[in-house]
Design a protein around this motif. Structure first.
Motif, PDB file in Angstrom:
ATOM      1  N   SER A 104       9.791   2.524  11.458  1.00  0.00           N
ATOM      2  CA  SER A 104       8.964   3.531  10.801  1.00  0.00           C
ATOM      3  C   SER A 104       9.816   4.308   9.808  1.00  0.00           C
ATOM      4  O   SER A 104      10.793   4.970  10.181  1.00  0.00           O
ATOM      5  N   ALA A 105       9.472   4.209   8.554  1.00  0.00           N
ATOM      6  CA  ALA A 105      10.259   4.793   7.470  1.00  0.00           C
ATOM      7  C   ALA A 105       9.477   4.595   6.179  1.00  0.00           C
ATOM      8  O   ALA A 105       8.390   4.019   6.180  1.00  0.00           O
ATOM      9  N   THR A 106      10.061   5.066   5.094  1.00  0.00           N
ATOM     10  CA  THR A 106       9.484   4.799   3.780  1.00  0.00           C
ATOM     11  C   THR A 106      10.269   3.664   3.131  1.00  0.00           C
ATOM     12  O   THR A 106      11.500   3.670   3.157  1.00  0.00           O
ATOM     13  N   TYR A 107       9.548   2.718   2.601  1.00  0.00           N
ATOM     14  CA  TYR A 107      10.170   1.555   1.969  1.00  0.00           C
ATOM     15  C   TYR A 107       9.891   1.575   0.469  1.00  0.00           C
ATOM     16  O   TYR A 107       8.764   1.799   0.034  1.00  0.00           O
ATOM     17  N   PHE A 108      10.940   1.353  -0.289  1.00  0.00           N
ATOM     18  CA  PHE A 108      10.815   1.315  -1.746  1.00  0.00           C
ATOM     19  C   PHE A 108      11.241  -0.058  -2.252  1.00  0.00           C
ATOM     20  O   PHE A 108      12.314  -0.553  -1.891  1.00  0.00           O
ATOM     21  N   CYS A 109      10.418  -0.648  -3.087  1.00  0.00           N
ATOM     22  CA  CYS A 109      10.878  -1.807  -3.818  1.00  0.00           C
ATOM     23  C   CYS A 109      11.448  -1.314  -5.137  1.00  0.00           C
ATOM     24  O   CYS A 109      11.164  -0.194  -5.574  1.00  0.00           O
ATOM     25  N   ALA A 110      12.269  -2.126  -5.746  1.00  0.00           N
ATOM     26  CA  ALA A 110      12.871  -1.753  -7.016  1.00  0.00           C
ATOM     27  C   ALA A 110      13.159  -3.004  -7.822  1.00  0.00           C
ATOM     28  O   ALA A 110      13.132  -4.119  -7.302  1.00  0.00           O
ATOM     29  N   ALA A 111      13.445  -2.786  -9.090  1.00  0.00           N
ATOM     30  CA  ALA A 111      13.786  -3.895  -9.972  1.00  0.00           C
ATOM     31  C   ALA A 111      14.787  -3.419 -11.001  1.00  0.00           C
ATOM     32  O   ALA A 111      14.769  -2.254 -11.415  1.00  0.00           O
ATOM     33  N   PRO A 146       0.827  -1.212   0.000  1.00  0.00           N
ATOM     34  CA  PRO A 146       0.000   0.000   0.000  1.00  0.00           C
ATOM     35  C   PRO A 146       0.861   1.263   0.000  1.00  0.00           C
ATOM     36  O   PRO A 146       2.068   1.184   0.176  1.00  0.00           O
ATOM     37  N   GLN A 147       0.233   2.372  -0.160  1.00  0.00           N
ATOM     38  CA  GLN A 147       0.942   3.649  -0.136  1.00  0.00           C
ATOM     39  C   GLN A 147       1.355   3.978   1.287  1.00  0.00           C
ATOM     40  O   GLN A 147       2.406   4.577   1.517  1.00  0.00           O
ATOM     41  N   SER A 148       0.516   3.613   2.250  1.00  0.00           N
ATOM     42  CA  SER A 148       0.853   3.821   3.654  1.00  0.00           C
ATOM     43  C   SER A 148       0.365   2.626   4.454  1.00  0.00           C
ATOM     44  O   SER A 148      -0.594   1.953   4.067  1.00  0.00           O
ATOM     45  N   LEU A 149       1.028   2.396   5.572  1.00  0.00           N
ATOM     46  CA  LEU A 149       0.745   1.217   6.378  1.00  0.00           C
ATOM     47  C   LEU A 149       0.982   1.549   7.841  1.00  0.00           C
ATOM     48  O   LEU A 149       2.025   2.114   8.185  1.00  0.00           O
ATOM     49  N   GLY A 160       9.441   1.473  -7.091  1.00  0.00           N
ATOM     50  CA  GLY A 160       8.032   1.626  -6.790  1.00  0.00           C
ATOM     51  C   GLY A 160       7.804   3.007  -6.191  1.00  0.00           C
ATOM     52  O   GLY A 160       8.750   3.754  -5.931  1.00  0.00           O
ATOM     53  N   ARG A 161       6.546   3.330  -5.937  1.00  0.00           N
ATOM     54  CA  ARG A 161       6.213   4.662  -5.447  1.00  0.00           C
ATOM     55  C   ARG A 161       6.489   4.835  -3.960  1.00  0.00           C
ATOM     56  O   ARG A 161       6.458   5.949  -3.454  1.00  0.00           O
ATOM     57  N   GLY A 162       6.744   3.737  -3.260  1.00  0.00           N
ATOM     58  CA  GLY A 162       7.078   3.841  -1.845  1.00  0.00           C
ATOM     59  C   GLY A 162       5.896   3.544  -0.928  1.00  0.00           C
ATOM     60  O   GLY A 162       4.737   3.739  -1.300  1.00  0.00           O
ATOM     61  N   THR A 163       6.210   3.062   0.257  1.00  0.00           N
ATOM     62  CA  THR A 163       5.214   2.799   1.292  1.00  0.00           C
ATOM     63  C   THR A 163       5.682   3.449   2.580  1.00  0.00           C
ATOM     64  O   THR A 163       6.786   3.170   3.059  1.00  0.00           O
ATOM     65  N   GLN A 164       4.847   4.310   3.113  1.00  0.00           N
ATOM     66  CA  GLN A 164       5.155   4.970   4.382  1.00  0.00           C
ATOM     67  C   GLN A 164       4.680   4.066   5.509  1.00  0.00           C
ATOM     68  O   GLN A 164       3.477   3.892   5.711  1.00  0.00           O
ATOM     69  N   LEU A 165       5.627   3.467   6.226  1.00  0.00           N
ATOM     70  CA  LEU A 165       5.293   2.569   7.323  1.00  0.00           C
ATOM     71  C   LEU A 165       5.382   3.303   8.653  1.00  0.00           C
ATOM     72  O   LEU A 165       6.390   3.963   8.947  1.00  0.00           O
TER      73      LEU A 165
END
Lengths: 116, 115
Positions: B85-92, B8-11, B106-111
């Motif tokens: 607690s941070a922003t997580y980015f997946c990549a390829a 998700p965008q935020s979690l 990816g657009r990132g997920t704010q955890l």
């Protein structure tokens, strides 16, 4: 892990001036360096790719005359924002790919540019 | 076109819970899938990465699950802590026709992990 040093971490400048950002790989040789731009709460946007000793390759929509990239050695790349304007205010991040590192990418700590 | 789709965008997760972030891709030429963690005002830091020849990789509390047929991969953070607690980015990264190291993010997920 490998260390990429980026300076300055924060810079404030007047509109119309130029700003240089340095990116150094401290403990490895970087075949390729990448420059990203990141707006608040957004993903990283690749601006350009530079290989040591050759001209940088810019992504579509990135003005190469405004964002000058120099990759003079295997450990140093610089990004110069020329004639900066407020819309250039952003977080700029460099990253480096190590020779023989099979594409592992290490990031600098970023530079927050604010143009007044 | 977003090459890597992240959700998700935020979690928001309670301390001790499991955080799960998902990513999907279309380009079958991708051969390296890293996850990055980014704190405010800092550059992204490589957290863990996987190649498509394995289905799972675990490092401490962090696990990547990879489904090659579905072209999906996910990050699981076990026993989530407030410090996560941070922003997580997946990549390829594609294996062909590109500069070594070129990553698509990816657009990132704010955890946010609540204590």
């Amino acid at each position: 892990g490998a260390v990429v040093s980026q300076h300055p971490s924060r810079v404030i400048c007047k509109s119309g001036t130029s700003v240089k950002i340095e990116c150094r790989s401290l403990d490895f040789q970087a075949t390729t360096m990448f420059w990203y731009r990141q707006f608040p709460k957004q993903s990283l946007m690749l601006m350009a790719t530079s290989n040591e000793g050759s001209k940088a390759t810019y992504e579509q929509g990135v003005e190469k005359d405004k964002f000058l990239i120099n990759h003079a050695s295997l450990t140093l790349s610089t990004l110069t924002v020329t004639s900066a304007h407020p819309e250039d205010s952003s977080f700029y991040i460099c990253s480096a790919s190590a020779v023989g590192g099979f594409g592992k990418l290490f990031f600098g700590s970023g530079t927050q540019l604010s143009v007044l | 076109q977003q090459q890597v789709k992240q959700s998700p965008q935020s979690l928001i997760v309670q301390k001790g819970g499991i955080s799960i972030i998902n990513c999907a891709y279309e380009n079958t030429a991708f051969d390296y899938f890293p996850w990055y963690q980014q704190f405010p005002g800092k550059g992204p830091a490589l957290l863990i990465a996987i190649r498509p020849d394995v289905s799972e990789k675990k490092e401490g509390r962090f696990t990547i699950s990879f489904n090659k047929s579905a072209k999906q991969f996910s990050l699981h953070i076990m026993d989530s802590q407030p410090g996560d607690s941070a922003t997580y980015f997946c990549a390829a990264r594609p294996s062909e026709g590109s500069t070594l190291g070129r990553l698509y993010f990816g657009r990132g997920t704010q955890l946010t992990v609540w204590p």
